[in-house]
Write an enzyme that holds these catalytic residues in place. Structure first.
Site, PDB file in Angstrom:
ATOM      1  N   PRO A 116       0.853  -1.193   0.000  1.00  0.00           N
ATOM      2  CA  PRO A 116       0.000   0.000   0.000  1.00  0.00           C
ATOM      3  C   PRO A 116       0.888   1.243   0.000  1.00  0.00           C
ATOM      4  O   PRO A 116       1.818   1.347   0.795  1.00  0.00           O
ATOM      5  CB  PRO A 116      -0.789  -0.120   1.305  1.00  0.00           C
ATOM      6  CG  PRO A 116      -0.580  -1.524   1.801  1.00  0.00           C
ATOM      7  CD  PRO A 116       0.747  -1.943   1.264  1.00  0.00           C
ATOM      8  N   GLY A 139       0.635   8.215   0.125  1.00  0.00           N
ATOM      9  CA  GLY A 139       1.159   9.301  -0.691  1.00  0.00           C
ATOM     10  C   GLY A 139       2.626   9.099  -1.038  1.00  0.00           C
ATOM     11  O   GLY A 139       3.232   9.942  -1.692  1.00  0.00           O
ATOM     12  N   GLY A 140       3.208   8.001  -0.572  1.00  0.00           N
ATOM     13  CA  GLY A 140       4.606   7.721  -0.897  1.00  0.00           C
ATOM     14  C   GLY A 140       5.596   8.627  -0.194  1.00  0.00           C
ATOM     15  O   GLY A 140       6.744   8.749  -0.590  1.00  0.00           O
ATOM     16  N   ILE A 178       0.627  -4.038   6.692  1.00  0.00           N
ATOM     17  CA  ILE A 178       0.853  -5.495   6.786  1.00  0.00           C
ATOM     18  C   ILE A 178      -0.444  -6.269   6.971  1.00  0.00           C
ATOM     19  O   ILE A 178      -0.449  -7.496   6.875  1.00  0.00           O
ATOM     20  CB  ILE A 178       1.853  -5.884   7.905  1.00  0.00           C
ATOM     21  CG1 ILE A 178       1.239  -5.709   9.307  1.00  0.00           C
ATOM     22  CG2 ILE A 178       3.157  -5.117   7.766  1.00  0.00           C
ATOM     23  CD1 ILE A 178       2.049  -6.385  10.398  1.00  0.00           C
ATOM     24  N   LEU A 179      -1.540  -5.585   7.268  1.00  0.00           N
ATOM     25  CA  LEU A 179      -2.805  -6.287   7.508  1.00  0.00           C
ATOM     26  C   LEU A 179      -3.834  -6.034   6.416  1.00  0.00           C
ATOM     27  O   LEU A 179      -4.758  -6.821   6.244  1.00  0.00           O
ATOM     28  CB  LEU A 179      -3.405  -5.859   8.857  1.00  0.00           C
ATOM     29  CG  LEU A 179      -2.525  -6.062  10.097  1.00  0.00           C
ATOM     30  CD1 LEU A 179      -3.239  -5.547  11.344  1.00  0.00           C
ATOM     31  CD2 LEU A 179      -2.162  -7.538  10.277  1.00  0.00           C
ATOM     32  N   GLY A 180      -3.683  -4.946   5.699  1.00  0.00           N
ATOM     33  CA  GLY A 180      -4.666  -4.621   4.675  1.00  0.00           C
ATOM     34  C   GLY A 180      -4.540  -3.178   4.251  1.00  0.00           C
ATOM     35  O   GLY A 180      -3.581  -2.489   4.621  1.00  0.00           O
ATOM     36  N   TYR A 193      13.173  15.712  18.390  1.00  0.00           N
ATOM     37  CA  TYR A 193      13.363  15.637  16.947  1.00  0.00           C
ATOM     38  C   TYR A 193      14.756  16.201  16.652  1.00  0.00           C
ATOM     39  O   TYR A 193      15.005  17.391  16.858  1.00  0.00           O
ATOM     40  CB  TYR A 193      12.272  16.462  16.283  1.00  0.00           C
ATOM     41  CG  TYR A 193      12.121  16.283  14.796  1.00  0.00           C
ATOM     42  CD1 TYR A 193      11.103  15.499  14.266  1.00  0.00           C
ATOM     43  CD2 TYR A 193      12.985  16.909  13.912  1.00  0.00           C
ATOM     44  CE1 TYR A 193      10.943  15.348  12.895  1.00  0.00           C
ATOM     45  CE2 TYR A 193      12.844  16.756  12.533  1.00  0.00           C
ATOM     46  CZ  TYR A 193      11.810  15.974  12.036  1.00  0.00           C
ATOM     47  OH  TYR A 193      11.663  15.834  10.679  1.00  0.00           O
TER      48      TYR A 193
END
Lengths: 529, 529
Positions: B125, B128-129, B259-261, B448
């Site tokens: 999946p 937006g990459g 990993i699930l859908g 951060y």
């Protein structure tokens, strides 16, 4: 010496309602239903109840921490719902645990699960035993049952005064947490009606809802990390203020209801003891005027600590049953700053919906006086009425759910009608039903229904279960949750099955198989093997 | 026409930094490291990068929604981390997806997963990459890979104006959410640096952290319900404002990283667009003076929307690198009420720790001017610098974690030193490291870290990965989380493995086996089969 709890009802053996509490309550109910009085069944004595012989033999190595005596088994057979007390008054306990274990430490818990594994017994984590949903009751189908009470694991182990958190053992009762924090500036402030006889581990296992009506409603939000003994080993999550690393491991155990393991420790968030308070009671003409105000308050981002909307006839004395009036118990609290600005805005919203603050509102002690005080006292004393209702054949119980705001009016109307109709159908006469909001979110409230009626003592249990089951089923059928904070247990299981996606049940079964390969842990609660 | 994204770096093909932005930045870095200038590698053109031939044959029935052309595969090969851009500049893409699918609807998603199942392909999946942790990158070991981009499933389907929530498709980009809510009084207001090119489904799958610095930090808190297509079927959780019925099903999918859908829809909580604002920038002598103030603000229950503590030398122009000064960007916002009372209390806490508000603080537009404005602009433009750093052999990257307050000073000192030492050891010269708090909780902040240095272009990738891996490993080794909001992905996986209890990995594997029995879905992220 440890104070003895009542085996058949809520609270401790050395406490009860006073005659001054019972008499007006009894008189009011008699009048409402046109009764001349009540046939009062005496509470059971332990020796009046026969238990089958234990089906396990305790090995010498565990004799110090496992008991099989009559009273101990009896005490751990049921939770504290009305139907539990009713069955105790019926002297009916067909499925007691065969043994009750009291581990002193985590190693004991491991030894006990090993023993259960070896003899093929089911293990039921007991917490404080305050379940109202058959969460700790052995199922008839179990061959052998060992109930595990962690009540000796009852220490605050560590307080972090910088990050406002503490490491606490899972078996600790609510009051012991506050007691052990006494010399610190901190409080956990996770109170619920079962507070006095419930444990931190139980709260986590059942996703309890506490004192805070907004923001920090469920125990979920208090948990920094958990430590759990499972049949497959012991697991500890990392103590972090926040994380985005995969699905939250803590959230798998929050709500796991003992099917994955026993929660032995947790790091939980604390708060400084509040030193500033602003409290008010606000009357509304109708419950839905109040609901609109409450919705606006939560959506405004004001986050009151208390924000309970009650039907006046349920909460306050001397309100006629026909009244539609509602009262909002509102409070802000802080250890940092006065709350005038917050209360002012909240009261402005209330008056915008026709709310009228009680005299004395905005007074720092208003939460202990007036409508708020009356409600507060009733909240604390309410569980004690259970046994007296049962003794008299009075139907008195509650169910709770949650719903998004836009569906609340229709949902409230339907559930109220179904409850009224069901009581009439089952008992043959009209009963009562009231609703309150116990917790509120920007997108909806927790609706908490209280109902009453008169049972036929010969078939009281059947009548009780039919009313309660029908109403609870209706909450799920009409889009609600089967429980906002009472947990699932064996009682809610059929309704939970309809609410929860079947694929999630499969996923949970898959997870359970890894942590509890032989299915020892509280089987049948949440999922079947 | 759909605007084309840059295949090799952040942002769209038709946008870039201006020379006015690049020149002073370049000059400052050259001066800092005593360089005369930079050898600037030109960005890659698609035809300069060779991809292996697709290893799948697209059936006729799917040809409308599956593409195998060079540019499409190239675009979907990497995320948007510095090391991704670096590998693109190296013209090195050894493991592209074999095909990229663009389902138009949920039924298409089902058909695609069926196809993957049939041909034995792994499904990734894509969202937006914008992953910076190799979350959407095919592993070398995969035989066949189909990347699934839900970007055509991009609608706000329903707005509930009473409960302040919306049903939204998973493939929608951030700006499209706000755009489609334009005519409503609502906003989602879940902004992060990747906002423009990331999706709601991606946010849920990766537990993204957004605009709000307190309270509603992670997407987790926005989600009312989710709809997920798994290889075992489609699942929808019930829309509820709160529930205590078993472990939260939504929380299993929050952070599941594909990993699930595939998350096709969610109901999410909205807010009214803020109409009241109070903003301020406050300077502190040191970062830890600021940290003490921030801690007190969160523990006081004030809940600012923005509460970012930054090192001044990172956030502001013309601050010498030796400065220890810090600046707090503080803002309250509301659609309901003025925030003077809140800001006054927060500023009192700041001044109690030596903080000095900038002139113009408490001004409604302060968040667009002064220190806050400078930071805001930098925050939005920062991702665009990545490709220009890579082109010049400049090391520039970040890692983030979270830690409870009592360990923060020691942790900060150690991680800073490890980062400095590692840059020196790996690159042969001193680099820079700064820290900010992006989100803050009563029990700790998200730390951060931003670091920089000069790479040897011949071994730039090795150097980059060694510095970043060493520092990230250190956060976990010293008690932090491998990620507060960037997700795990293939990059964080080894550190996540050390942080996450092994028994939880087992449980997750058990859950995955039920929903994805053949292990199609993004294998190797979070867990191995």
């Amino acid at each position: 010496m440890r104070r003895q709890k009542k085996f058949y009802a809520w609270g401790y053996a050395d406490e009860d309602l006073t005659p001054e509490e019972i008499k007006p309550w009894e008189a009011e109910i008699a009048e409402r239903y046109g009764l001349n009085g009540f046939d009062v069944t005496p509470p059971p004595r332990p020796e009046e109840i026969t238990l089958r012989a234990p089906r396990v033999v305790v090995p010498d190595a565990l004799k110090d921490i496992v008991r099989t005596d009559h009273l101990t088994r009896l005490e751990h057979s049921y939770g504290k719902a009305g139907f539990d007390t009713l069955r105790m008054f019926m002297r009916s306990v067909p499925n007691p645990p065969d043994a009750v274990a009291f581990p002193e430490n985590e190693q004991d818990v491991v030894r006990l699960l090993d023993w259960c594994d070896k003899i093929g017994a089911k293990a039921i984590p007991y917490g404080g035993g305050s379940s109202v949903v058959k969460g700790i009751e052995p199922a008839a189908a179990f061959d052998k049952v060992v109930t595990i009470s962690t009540r000796h694991m009852d220490k605050v182990l560590e307080v972090d005064a910088v990050s406002h958190a503490a490491r606490i053992q899972g078996g600790i009762y609510g009051p012991a947490i506050e007691d052990q924090l006494r010399d610190s500036p901190f409080t956990m402030r996770h109170y619920m009606q079962a507070y006095r006889c419930s444990t931190l581990g139980g709260w986590i296992a059942t996703r309890s809802g506490g004192h805070y009506a907004t923001l920090y409603t469920h125990i979920d939000d208090f948990v920094e990390s958990t430590r759990v003994v499972t049949p497959a080993g012991t697991l500890e999550t990392r103590r972090l203020p926040g994380s985005g690393a995969g699905p939250s491991p803590d959230r798998l155990f929050l709500g796991s209801e003992g099917i994955l393991g026993i929660i032995t420790e947790a790091w939980v968030r604390l708060r400084k003891k509040p030193t500033f308070r602003a409290s008010a009671s606000v009357r509304f003409k109708t419950f839905f005027d109040g609901a609109d105000a409450v919705r606006e308050i939560t959506q405004a981002g004001l986050y009151p600590a208390n924000c309970r909307l009650l039907e006046a006839r349920e909460a306050l004395p001397n309100i006629p049953w026909s009244s539609e009036e509602a009262v909002l118990v509102l409070a802000f609290e802080s250890a940092d700053h006065p709350l005038d600005a917050w209360m002012k805005l909240a009261l402005e919203i209330c008056t915008g919906h026709g709310g009228v603050p009680d005299a004395g509102a905005d007074d720092e002690n208003a939460h202990r006086s007036g409508a708020a005080g009356a409600w507060r006292n009733k909240f604390i004393r309410a569980p004690h009425y259970g046994e007296h209702a049962v003794a008299r054949g009075i139907l008195s119980s509650t169910f709770e759910t949650a719903m998004t705001w836009e569906r609340v009016p229709d949902f409230h109307r339907k559930i109220t009608k179904i409850t009224q109709d069901t009581i009439k159908r089952v008992t043959g006469r009209d009963g009562t039903v009231t609703c309150r909001f116990t917790h509120v979110y920007p997108d909806g409230p927790c609706l908490y229904f209280t109902f009453g009626g008169i049972l036929d003592k010969r078939v009281a249990l059947d009548q009780f279960m039919e009313v309660l089951s029908t109403c609870t089923a209706a909450t799920v059928e009409h889009g609600g949750t089967t429980t906002h904070h009472h947990a699932v247990g064996r009682f809610h299981r059929p309704f939970y099955d309809r609410q929860r996606p079947e694929l999630f049940a499969k996923a949970l079964r898959g997870a359970k198989r890894e942590l509890d390969p032989k299915g020892l842990m509280n089987p049948g609660v949440l999922i079947d093997p």
